[in-house]
Design an enzyme around this catalytic site. Structure first.
Site, PDB file in Angstrom:
ATOM      1  N   ASP A  50       0.829  -1.208   0.000  1.00  0.00           N
ATOM      2  CA  ASP A  50       0.000   0.000   0.000  1.00  0.00           C
ATOM      3  C   ASP A  50       0.862   1.257   0.000  1.00  0.00           C
ATOM      4  O   ASP A  50       1.980   1.251   0.525  1.00  0.00           O
ATOM      5  CB  ASP A  50      -0.921  -0.035   1.240  1.00  0.00           C
ATOM      6  CG  ASP A  50      -2.097   0.914   1.119  1.00  0.00           C
ATOM      7  OD1 ASP A  50      -2.381   1.398   0.001  1.00  0.00           O
ATOM      8  OD2 ASP A  50      -2.744   1.179   2.151  1.00  0.00           O
ATOM      9  N   HIS A  94       2.362   3.449  -9.013  1.00  0.00           N
ATOM     10  CA  HIS A  94       2.154   2.015  -9.235  1.00  0.00           C
ATOM     11  C   HIS A  94       3.330   1.414 -10.012  1.00  0.00           C
ATOM     12  O   HIS A  94       3.798   0.320  -9.727  1.00  0.00           O
ATOM     13  CB  HIS A  94       0.846   1.767  -9.998  1.00  0.00           C
ATOM     14  CG  HIS A  94      -0.385   2.180  -9.237  1.00  0.00           C
ATOM     15  ND1 HIS A  94      -0.584   1.846  -7.919  1.00  0.00           N
ATOM     16  CD2 HIS A  94      -1.478   2.913  -9.605  1.00  0.00           C
ATOM     17  CE1 HIS A  94      -1.759   2.354  -7.511  1.00  0.00           C
ATOM     18  NE2 HIS A  94      -2.305   3.007  -8.512  1.00  0.00           N
ATOM     19  N   LEU A 138      10.300 -21.008  -4.617  1.00  0.00           N
ATOM     20  CA  LEU A 138       9.459 -20.015  -3.933  1.00  0.00           C
ATOM     21  C   LEU A 138       8.096 -20.009  -4.613  1.00  0.00           C
ATOM     22  O   LEU A 138       8.018 -19.943  -5.840  1.00  0.00           O
ATOM     23  CB  LEU A 138      10.088 -18.618  -4.045  1.00  0.00           C
ATOM     24  CG  LEU A 138       9.220 -17.446  -3.544  1.00  0.00           C
ATOM     25  CD1 LEU A 138       9.100 -17.448  -2.026  1.00  0.00           C
ATOM     26  CD2 LEU A 138       9.795 -16.101  -4.004  1.00  0.00           C
TER      27      LEU A 138
HETATM   28  C1  IPE Z   1      -5.524  -2.727  -0.075  1.00  0.00           C
HETATM   29  O1  IPE Z   1      -5.175  -1.397  -0.255  1.00  0.00           O
HETATM   30  C2  IPE Z   1      -5.483  -3.448  -1.386  1.00  0.00           C
HETATM   31  C3  IPE Z   1      -4.168  -3.609  -1.980  1.00  0.00           C
HETATM   32  C4  IPE Z   1      -3.037  -3.234  -1.489  1.00  0.00           C
HETATM   33  C5  IPE Z   1      -4.173  -4.273  -3.256  1.00  0.00           C
HETATM   34  P1  IPE Z   1      -6.266  -0.248  -0.444  1.00  0.00           P
HETATM   35  O2  IPE Z   1      -5.518   1.012  -0.584  1.00  0.00           O
HETATM   36  O3  IPE Z   1      -7.198  -0.607  -1.533  1.00  0.00           O
HETATM   37  O4  IPE Z   1      -7.059  -0.331   0.950  1.00  0.00           O
HETATM   38  P2  IPE Z   1      -7.855   0.779   1.727  1.00  0.00           P
HETATM   39  O5  IPE Z   1      -8.844   1.369   0.783  1.00  0.00           O
HETATM   40  O6  IPE Z   1      -6.868   1.788   2.201  1.00  0.00           O
HETATM   41  O7  IPE Z   1      -8.471   0.039   2.878  1.00  0.00           O
HETATM   42  C1  IPE Z   2      -1.555   0.266  -3.366  1.00  0.00           C
HETATM   43  O1  IPE Z   2      -1.386   1.640  -3.402  1.00  0.00           O
HETATM   44  C2  IPE Z   2      -1.847  -0.323  -4.731  1.00  0.00           C
HETATM   45  C3  IPE Z   2      -3.248  -0.729  -4.926  1.00  0.00           C
HETATM   46  C4  IPE Z   2      -4.174  -0.726  -4.004  1.00  0.00           C
HETATM   47  C5  IPE Z   2      -3.613  -1.156  -6.254  1.00  0.00           C
HETATM   48  P1  IPE Z   2      -2.599   2.657  -3.364  1.00  0.00           P
HETATM   49  O2  IPE Z   2      -2.992   2.964  -4.774  1.00  0.00           O
HETATM   50  O3  IPE Z   2      -3.694   2.163  -2.507  1.00  0.00           O
HETATM   51  O4  IPE Z   2      -1.908   3.934  -2.727  1.00  0.00           O
HETATM   52  P2  IPE Z   2      -2.511   4.935  -1.643  1.00  0.00           P
HETATM   53  O5  IPE Z   2      -3.054   4.114  -0.529  1.00  0.00           O
HETATM   54  O6  IPE Z   2      -3.579   5.714  -2.348  1.00  0.00           O
HETATM   55  O7  IPE Z   2      -1.346   5.771  -1.241  1.00  0.00           O
HETATM   56 MG    MG Z   3      -4.112   2.375  -0.531  1.00  0.00          MG
END
Ligand code: IPE
Ligand code: IPE
Ligand code: MG
Length: 248
Positions: free
Chosen positions: A26, A43, A137
């Site tokens: 995240d 990303h 792995l």
């Molecule tokens: C969780 O992250 C999903 C992934 C890392 C793929 P999100 O960014 O979607 O989760 P919330 O919305 O903060 O709970």
């Molecule tokens: C995690 O990063 C990747 C996915 C959930 C696909 P985020 O896109 O959720 O990044 P933040 O949480 O907005 O910083």
């Molecule tokens: Mg996120």
């Protein structure tokens, strides 16, 4: 010796390696925003961290690495972001498949793969077939995944088996549920890491995390790498896992 090598030596010295490490990757969006860049740039940068943790897991001798890459709820993001993520998925597979195969990594995708477009679906199926013989792995990549949906799917399969007379109601036990999850046959995670400081599970592996040790790292996913993974493992090794019992 760099900091990461010293950490690796410390981990090895300690001995108790987590067999299965799961990561909620995240913070890509925040990483980009801090730099006034569009979210997809974050990303893309995050893909490098995936490569780094896969290599670090191989070095450390972790058996299973589970990465939460895209949740079922993430389909509700703006279309442009979803399509950027889907292109990156395809790009990741194209770029990494050969190397992963050569490194002995078996790649498995888990989630509602029927929602993927044909191009992504073909790429996903391709790399799974290409690496199916590997065993060094197991790399579980969760996409279009939601844990509640996974449990609903298992419940439906059990209901069908009971209705068809293949399964007696009193034979429905924990193994009957575990065996119908995407993770069937894989040991539960020993360690769950979530990056970017968020203290929630966000519908990831609700069943499987029952006794998993949690490590919340403040580091945003694009800045997470080999040394952070080793630091999380070192933290894990300091825990007293009791599973409801008393310490030895
Ligand atoms: C969780 O992250 C999903 C992934 C890392 C793929 P999100 O960014 O979607 O989760 P919330 O919305 O903060 O709970
Ligand atoms: C995690 O990063 C990747 C996915 C959930 C696909 P985020 O896109 O959720 O990044 P933040 O949480 O907005 O910083
Ligand atoms: Mg996120």
């Amino acid at each position: 010796m760099g900091a990461a090598d010293e950490l690796l030596a410390a981990i090895r010295g300690h001995g108790a390696m987590p067999r299965h490490v799961a990561i909620i990757m995240d913070g890509n969006g925040r990483w980009a925003r801090e730099r006034m860049l569009p979210r997809p740039v974050g990303h893309r940068e995050g893909m490098k961290s995936v490569r780094a943790v896969v290599e670090a897991a191989l070095e450390a001798g972790v058996e299973v690495l589970s990465l939460f890459a895209f949740s079922q709820e993430n389909w509700q993001r703006p279309a442009a972001e979803v399509s950027a993520l889907m292109s990156l998925l395809e790009e990741y597979i194209k770029k990494e498949a050969r190397e992963l195969e050569a490194q002995g990594v078996r790649v498995v995708f888990l989630g509602d793969l029927d929602r993927l477009g044909p191009v992504q679906r073909a790429a996903v199926d391709g790399v799974m077939a290409q690496t199916a013989h590997n065993s060094k792995l197991l790399l579980n990549l969760f996409i279009s995944y939601g844990s509640r949906a996974e449990l609903v799917r298992a419940a439906r399969q059990i209901a069908e088996d009971v209705a068809a007379g293949r399964l007696a109601p009193d034979a429905v036990d924990e193994a009957a549920i575990s065996g119908r999850l995407f993770t069937a046959g894989v040991p539960d995670p020993d360690l769950l890491i979530r990056t970017s400081g968020e203290m929630r599970i966000s519908n990831f592996l609700l069943w499987q995390l029952a006794y998993t040790e949690l490590h919340i790292s403040p580091v945003l996913w694009p800045d997470f790498g080999r040394d952070e993974l080793f630091r999380a493992i070192l933290d894990y090794q300091s825990r007293d896992r009791r599973f409801g019992r008393v310490s030895a």
